[in-house]
Every structure is written in C-alpha cells, then in structure tokens.
Design a protein around this motif. Structure first.
Motif, PDB file in Angstrom:
ATOM      1  N   VAL A 193      49.422  82.754  80.587  1.00 59.41           N
ATOM      2  CA  VAL A 193      50.619  81.382  79.494  1.00 59.41           C
ATOM      3  C   VAL A 193      49.581  80.942  78.800  1.00 59.41           C
ATOM      4  CG1 VAL A 193      52.067  80.111  80.049  1.00 59.41           C
ATOM      5  CG2 VAL A 193      51.910  81.348  82.131  1.00 59.41           C
ATOM      6  N   GLU A 194      50.130  81.160  77.789  1.00 58.48           N
ATOM      7  CA  GLU A 194      48.916  80.549  76.920  1.00 58.48           C
ATOM      8  C   GLU A 194      49.848  78.852  76.724  1.00 58.48           C
ATOM      9  OE1 GLU A 194      48.701  83.143  72.940  1.00 58.48           O
ATOM     10  OE2 GLU A 194      49.331  81.019  71.831  1.00 58.48           O
ATOM     11  N   GLU A 195      51.033  78.772  75.935  1.00 57.42           N
ATOM     12  CA  GLU A 195      51.585  77.459  76.245  1.00 57.42           C
ATOM     13  C   GLU A 195      53.095  77.595  76.810  1.00 57.42           C
ATOM     14  OE1 GLU A 195      52.964  77.304  72.445  1.00 57.42           O
ATOM     15  OE2 GLU A 195      52.902  75.146  72.291  1.00 57.42           O
ATOM     16  N   ILE A 196      52.879  76.432  77.341  1.00 53.56           N
ATOM     17  CA  ILE A 196      54.732  75.834  77.872  1.00 53.56           C
ATOM     18  C   ILE A 196      54.571  74.424  77.011  1.00 53.56           C
ATOM     19  CG2 ILE A 196      55.898  74.846  79.816  1.00 53.56           C
ATOM     20  CD1 ILE A 196      53.969  76.254  81.641  1.00 53.56           C
ATOM     21  N   LYS A 197      56.051  74.877  76.829  1.00 57.75           N
ATOM     22  CA  LYS A 197      56.776  73.288  76.233  1.00 57.75           C
ATOM     23  C   LYS A 197      58.830  73.744  76.673  1.00 57.75           C
ATOM     24  CE  LYS A 197      57.952  75.209  71.947  1.00 57.75           C
ATOM     25  NZ  LYS A 197      57.343  74.525  70.106  1.00 57.75           N
ATOM     26  N   ILE A 198      58.617  72.125  76.435  1.00 66.39           N
ATOM     27  CA  ILE A 198      60.021  71.732  76.982  1.00 66.39           C
ATOM     28  C   ILE A 198      60.975  70.703  75.744  1.00 66.39           C
ATOM     29  CG2 ILE A 198      61.299  70.068  78.812  1.00 66.39           C
ATOM     30  CD1 ILE A 198      59.288  70.587  81.088  1.00 66.39           C
ATOM     31  N   GLY A 199      61.548  71.751  75.674  1.00 73.28           N
ATOM     32  CA  GLY A 199      62.065  71.720  73.720  1.00 73.28           C
ATOM     33  C   GLY A 199      61.180  71.151  73.032  1.00 73.28           C
ATOM     34  N   ASN A 200      60.548  70.009  72.849  1.00 74.80           N
ATOM     35  CA  ASN A 200      59.722  70.355  71.627  1.00 74.80           C
ATOM     36  C   ASN A 200      58.493  69.646  72.174  1.00 74.80           C
ATOM     37  OD1 ASN A 200      61.396  71.006  69.166  1.00 74.80           O
ATOM     38  ND2 ASN A 200      62.191  68.854  69.157  1.00 74.80           N
ATOM     39  N   THR A 201      58.334  69.313  73.161  1.00 75.50           N
ATOM     40  CA  THR A 201      57.215  68.693  73.656  1.00 75.50           C
ATOM     41  C   THR A 201      55.629  69.479  73.779  1.00 75.50           C
ATOM     42  OG1 THR A 201      58.452  66.765  73.766  1.00 75.50           O
ATOM     43  CG2 THR A 201      56.383  67.446  75.364  1.00 75.50           C
ATOM     44  N   SER A 202      55.112  69.645  73.679  1.00 70.79           N
ATOM     45  CA  SER A 202      54.318  71.015  74.472  1.00 70.79           C
ATOM     46  C   SER A 202      53.340  70.710  75.362  1.00 70.79           C
ATOM     47  CB  SER A 202      53.044  71.621  72.677  1.00 70.79           C
ATOM     48  OG  SER A 202      51.986  72.508  73.584  1.00 70.79           O
ATOM     49  N   LEU A 203      53.600  71.383  76.346  1.00 66.78           N
ATOM     50  CA  LEU A 203      52.603  70.782  77.276  1.00 66.78           C
ATOM     51  C   LEU A 203      51.428  71.864  77.947  1.00 66.78           C
ATOM     52  CD1 LEU A 203      55.677  70.444  80.453  1.00 66.78           C
ATOM     53  CD2 LEU A 203      53.962  69.095  79.081  1.00 66.78           C
ATOM     54  N   VAL A 204      50.308  71.617  78.175  1.00 67.16           N
ATOM     55  CA  VAL A 204      48.968  72.572  77.876  1.00 67.16           C
ATOM     56  C   VAL A 204      48.274  72.172  78.849  1.00 67.16           C
ATOM     57  CG1 VAL A 204      46.693  72.596  77.291  1.00 67.16           C
ATOM     58  CG2 VAL A 204      48.501  71.184  75.730  1.00 67.16           C
ATOM     59  N   THR A 205      48.524  73.289  79.889  1.00 62.78           N
ATOM     60  CA  THR A 205      48.031  73.500  81.659  1.00 62.78           C
ATOM     61  C   THR A 205      46.779  72.395  82.202  1.00 62.78           C
ATOM     62  OG1 THR A 205      47.819  75.742  81.296  1.00 62.78           O
ATOM     63  CG2 THR A 205      46.825  75.245  83.102  1.00 62.78           C
ATOM     64  N   ASN A 206      47.259  71.846  83.272  1.00 65.35           N
ATOM     65  CA  ASN A 206      46.390  70.652  83.491  1.00 65.35           C
ATOM     66  C   ASN A 206      46.470  69.622  82.700  1.00 65.35           C
ATOM     67  OD1 ASN A 206      46.546  72.046  85.996  1.00 65.35           O
ATOM     68  ND2 ASN A 206      44.943  73.227  85.794  1.00 65.35           N
ATOM     69  N   GLN A 207      46.846  69.526  81.818  1.00 66.49           N
ATOM     70  CA  GLN A 207      46.731  68.004  81.038  1.00 66.49           C
ATOM     71  C   GLN A 207      47.364  67.367  81.147  1.00 66.49           C
ATOM     72  OE1 GLN A 207      45.077  67.774  76.804  1.00 66.49           O
ATOM     73  NE2 GLN A 207      43.518  69.457  77.489  1.00 66.49           N
ATOM     74  N   VAL A 208      47.185  65.831  81.190  1.00 64.21           N
ATOM     75  CA  VAL A 208      48.623  64.995  81.716  1.00 64.21           C
ATOM     76  C   VAL A 208      49.026  64.462  80.663  1.00 64.21           C
ATOM     77  CG1 VAL A 208      48.671  62.622  82.124  1.00 64.21           C
ATOM     78  CG2 VAL A 208      47.266  63.958  83.405  1.00 64.21           C
ATOM     79  N   VAL A 209      50.891  64.664  80.442  1.00 66.12           N
ATOM     80  CA  VAL A 209      51.028  64.818  79.128  1.00 66.12           C
ATOM     81  C   VAL A 209      51.780  62.713  79.338  1.00 66.12           C
ATOM     82  CG1 VAL A 209      53.220  65.439  77.513  1.00 66.12           C
ATOM     83  CG2 VAL A 209      51.707  66.613  78.743  1.00 66.12           C
ATOM     84  N   LEU A 210      52.192  61.803  78.575  1.00 66.74           N
ATOM     85  CA  LEU A 210      52.443  61.036  78.751  1.00 66.74           C
ATOM     86  C   LEU A 210      53.789  60.460  78.377  1.00 66.74           C
ATOM     87  CD1 LEU A 210      49.504  59.724  79.453  1.00 66.74           C
ATOM     88  CD2 LEU A 210      50.068  58.119  77.677  1.00 66.74           C
ATOM     89  N   ILE A 211      54.706  60.892  79.220  1.00 62.92           N
ATOM     90  CA  ILE A 211      56.332  60.336  78.699  1.00 62.92           C
ATOM     91  C   ILE A 211      56.773  58.565  78.550  1.00 62.92           C
ATOM     92  CG2 ILE A 211      58.875  61.764  79.260  1.00 62.92           C
ATOM     93  CD1 ILE A 211      56.747  63.206  77.938  1.00 62.92           C
ATOM     94  N   VAL A 212      56.502  58.121  77.411  1.00 64.78           N
ATOM     95  CA  VAL A 212      57.379  56.817  77.524  1.00 64.78           C
ATOM     96  C   VAL A 212      58.291  56.688  77.846  1.00 64.78           C
ATOM     97  CG1 VAL A 212      56.341  54.634  76.137  1.00 64.78           C
ATOM     98  CG2 VAL A 212      54.962  56.687  76.335  1.00 64.78           C
ATOM     99  N   GLY A 213      58.955  57.828  76.707  1.00 65.70           N
ATOM    100  CA  GLY A 213      60.604  57.142  77.509  1.00 65.70           C
ATOM    101  C   GLY A 213      61.514  58.020  78.241  1.00 65.70           C
ATOM    102  N   LYS A 214      60.549  57.427  79.450  1.00 59.98           N
ATOM    103  CA  LYS A 214      61.711  58.106  80.673  1.00 59.98           C
ATOM    104  C   LYS A 214      61.950  59.320  80.754  1.00 59.98           C
ATOM    105  CE  LYS A 214      62.589  53.376  80.761  1.00 59.98           C
ATOM    106  NZ  LYS A 214      63.760  51.937  81.370  1.00 59.98           N
ATOM    107  N   GLN A 215      61.634  60.034  79.557  1.00 57.93           N
ATOM    108  CA  GLN A 215      62.713  61.600  79.924  1.00 57.93           C
ATOM    109  C   GLN A 215      62.362  62.451  78.964  1.00 57.93           C
ATOM    110  OE1 GLN A 215      66.682  60.902  77.793  1.00 57.93           O
ATOM    111  NE2 GLN A 215      67.719  61.482  80.071  1.00 57.93           N
ATOM    112  N   LEU A 216      62.629  63.842  79.788  1.00 56.12           N
ATOM    113  CA  LEU A 216      61.582  64.599  79.089  1.00 56.12           C
ATOM    114  C   LEU A 216      62.704  66.035  79.093  1.00 56.12           C
ATOM    115  CD1 LEU A 216      59.675  66.293  77.276  1.00 56.12           C
ATOM    116  CD2 LEU A 216      58.445  66.670  79.229  1.00 56.12           C
ATOM    117  N   TYR A 217      63.656  67.024  77.885  1.00 55.74           N
ATOM    118  CA  TYR A 217      64.286  67.472  78.623  1.00 55.74           C
ATOM    119  C   TYR A 217      63.908  68.607  77.384  1.00 55.74           C
ATOM    120  CZ  TYR A 217      67.301  64.539  75.768  1.00 55.74           C
ATOM    121  OH  TYR A 217      67.814  63.592  75.148  1.00 55.74           O
ATOM    122  N   GLY A 218      64.906  69.321  77.715  1.00 59.41           N
ATOM    123  CA  GLY A 218      65.104  70.721  76.436  1.00 59.41           C
ATOM    124  C   GLY A 218      64.760  71.843  77.225  1.00 59.41           C
ATOM    125  N   ASN A 219      64.888  73.046  76.537  1.00 58.28           N
ATOM    126  CA  ASN A 219      64.662  74.545  76.836  1.00 58.28           C
ATOM    127  C   ASN A 219      62.936  74.523  77.529  1.00 58.28           C
ATOM    128  OD1 ASN A 219      67.594  75.840  75.994  1.00 58.28           O
ATOM    129  ND2 ASN A 219      66.477  76.234  73.752  1.00 58.28           N
TER     130      ASN A 219
END
Lengths: 142, 164
Positions: B111-137
């Motif tokens: 797997v090269e890349e994962i995205k939820i909506g427009n937010t990219s999630l890199v494998t094993n890297q912590v992503v900060l979600i300040v807005g309390k919500q993360l959603y999308g395809n």
C-alpha cells in the motif's frame, strides 16, 4: 528605639488578641466552623455523558454550635467559548442533602455533618471539560 | 489551581494577622478558597463562605461509521492501482490523533497511500485531527499488486486512536 517599639507592640498585640478572643468566647459570640476534607485535588474527575453522581472524598464539618448551611455553585467551561448547560441537582454529605436555596438553608442541629460528598449532575447539552466552583455558606443558627 | 483569597487566616502570634482578625469580625462576611485539607473559621452573622474548585474532564470516546459493500470483494482499478472502500467516518468528543497501519495478508501487495476524504494518512505516522471529526471516502493507492489480475487478496487495516 524602633526595635523596642515594635517588640512592645508585638507583645501587647498578642495579649490584646488573647483578651479579645476570651471576650468573644465568654460572651458566646464566637461560633466557629471546622472543615476537614481530603481528596486528590490534582486529579481531574473523569465523567461521561452518562454520569449522574460524582463522589468526591469524605468530608467532616463541625461547629461548636448549631448552624445553618447552604450551597452554591458555578460552572466554568474549560473552553471559554463553549456554552455548557450543566446543572447540579443535589449536593449530599453522607445522607444529608445540603440546600441549594439560599433562602432556605439546611439546619444542622447536631452541630456536625459527616460522610461522602456527592454531587448529582444533569447534563443538558453536549459535554466538555469544565470546572465547578463549589461553595458552602455557613450561617449562625438564627 | 486558582486561589481567590479575600482574607488571610489566622495566626495569633503574628501582629499583622491580629489586625486581620479584627477586620474580619467587623466585616461580617468572610470567604476563603482553600485546597484539600482542613479549614477553620469564625461564622460571621452575615455568613462565612468556603469554596473549592473541582476539575472535571470528560472521558474521550471515538465513534466509527463505515459504509461499504461487505458482500463483494473491493474492486481494484489496475490502470490507476487504487480502490475506494466505501465511506469511513471518525468522530470523537475531543481532538484526537490517529495512526493507520495496513497489513497485507498476501505477498506482492504494497500500500502506497491511504486517504480518508482529502486527508492523507501515511503508514505508521500520527495524524492530528483537531476538528474532532475525520470522514470521507476510504481510498487506497497501491504501489505493488499481484501479477494475476484475477486473484483476490486481503489486507488487515489497523487504526489506532490516541488522545490529542
């Protein structure tokens, strides 16, 4: 000269103070209240939206005479922009409910209150971190 | 902890506090903010107030909503090497962090890349979600796929949620 004066004053103020206190005690004016309450004030109390009652340690309140007491509180949201709708519906020490109505304080005729301090909450909005400023107001028996 | 002290109490040995004692008796109302421990005061005719600040914190939770077709394998577009696996939503009552770890259960899959909506999630890297919500395809991009286009494979996707 100044040292002598301050020394004299400190001695006389101690004597004077003692006399005042004696006078108060003899005339029956000095009613005192003693509160003993231990809890971990550095630990935030964890709650969820389903929380109804929170218990906060054991409290022991006593006086040398009968007294009246009522309680008031203020909710301070951690995020000052938030409008939290939180109500305290009851404050109890052991089984005794402390009045939340300043016009009708609880009468403590046996001069003491002892037990677990517990607070009942009603959460009317989405819940966020907050502080509760809890106050007890102690009044003479009449 | 805030300390709002309207009066200092009371050590008779100290000349300054002697003045304070007289002041309190005259004032008629006294109020002290005190930490855990013991408290001792005179009850004034106007009332004596004892205050305490209690801090409450809401336990953090995470809610996951995921809509996708569970009955069929997810189709992978072999021209673009990607796939969309339905609609995924994370909602928390506070800001949170999320880490994704996709674990292919077959060889020749990366797997090269994962995205939820427009937010990219890199494998094993912590992503900060300040807005309390993360959603999308839920979108997967592959850097490696099996040679046989008719084969099926599985991926174990781990999401780890952390307090902010």
């Amino acid at each position: 000269m100044y040292n002598f004066f301050s020394f004299f004053f400190s001695i006389s103020s101690k004597v004077f103070c003692f006399v005042i206190l004696l006078f108060l005690l003899h005339s029956g004016f000095a009613q005192t209240i003693f509160i003993e309450w231990y809890y971990d004030e550095n630990a935030a109390i964890e709650i969820t939206e389903q929380t109804r009652t929170v218990s906060i340690g054991t409290i022991y309140i006593y006086s040398n005479d009968k007294f009246r007491v009522y309680s008031t509180y203020q909710i301070v949201p951690k995020n000052e922009n938030e409008n939290l709708q939180i109500q305290v519906t009851s404050i109890k020490i052991g089984k005794t409910s402390v009045s939340l109505n300043p016009s009708a304080p609880t009468r403590v005729t046996n001069k003491w209150l002892y037990g677990t301090l517990s607070i009942d909450f009603l959460f009317l909005s989405t819940l966020s971190d907050f502080s509760l400023i809890l106050s007890f107001v102690f009044l003479p028996p009449f | 902890m805030r300390c709002i002290t309207l009066s200092t109490f009371i050590n008779i040995d100290n000349a300054e506090n002697f003045q304070c004692l007289i002041f309190l008796i005259v004032l008629g109302i006294s109020s002290v903010l005190l930490a855990s421990g013991t408290f001792y005061a005179v009850i004034d005719s106007g009332g004596t107030t004892w205050s305490q600040i209690l801090t409450f914190t809401v336990k953090q939770n995470i809610r996951i909503d995921w809509n996708y077709d569970e009955t069929n394998p997810v189709p992978v577009d072999t021209t673009t090497n990607d796939a969309i696996i339905g609609y995924l939503g994370f909602t928390s009552n506070k800001a949170f962090k999320v880490v994704v770890n996709p674990i292919p259960l077959a060889q020749n899959v990366q797997v090269e890349e994962i995205k939820i909506g427009n937010t990219s999630l890199v494998t094993n890297q912590v992503v900060l979600i300040v807005g309390k919500q993360l959603y999308g395809n839920l979108y997967f991009k592959f850097s490696q796929l099996p040679q046989d286009e008719n084969s099926e494979f599985s991926i174990l996707v781990e999401f780890t949620f952390l307090p902010f």
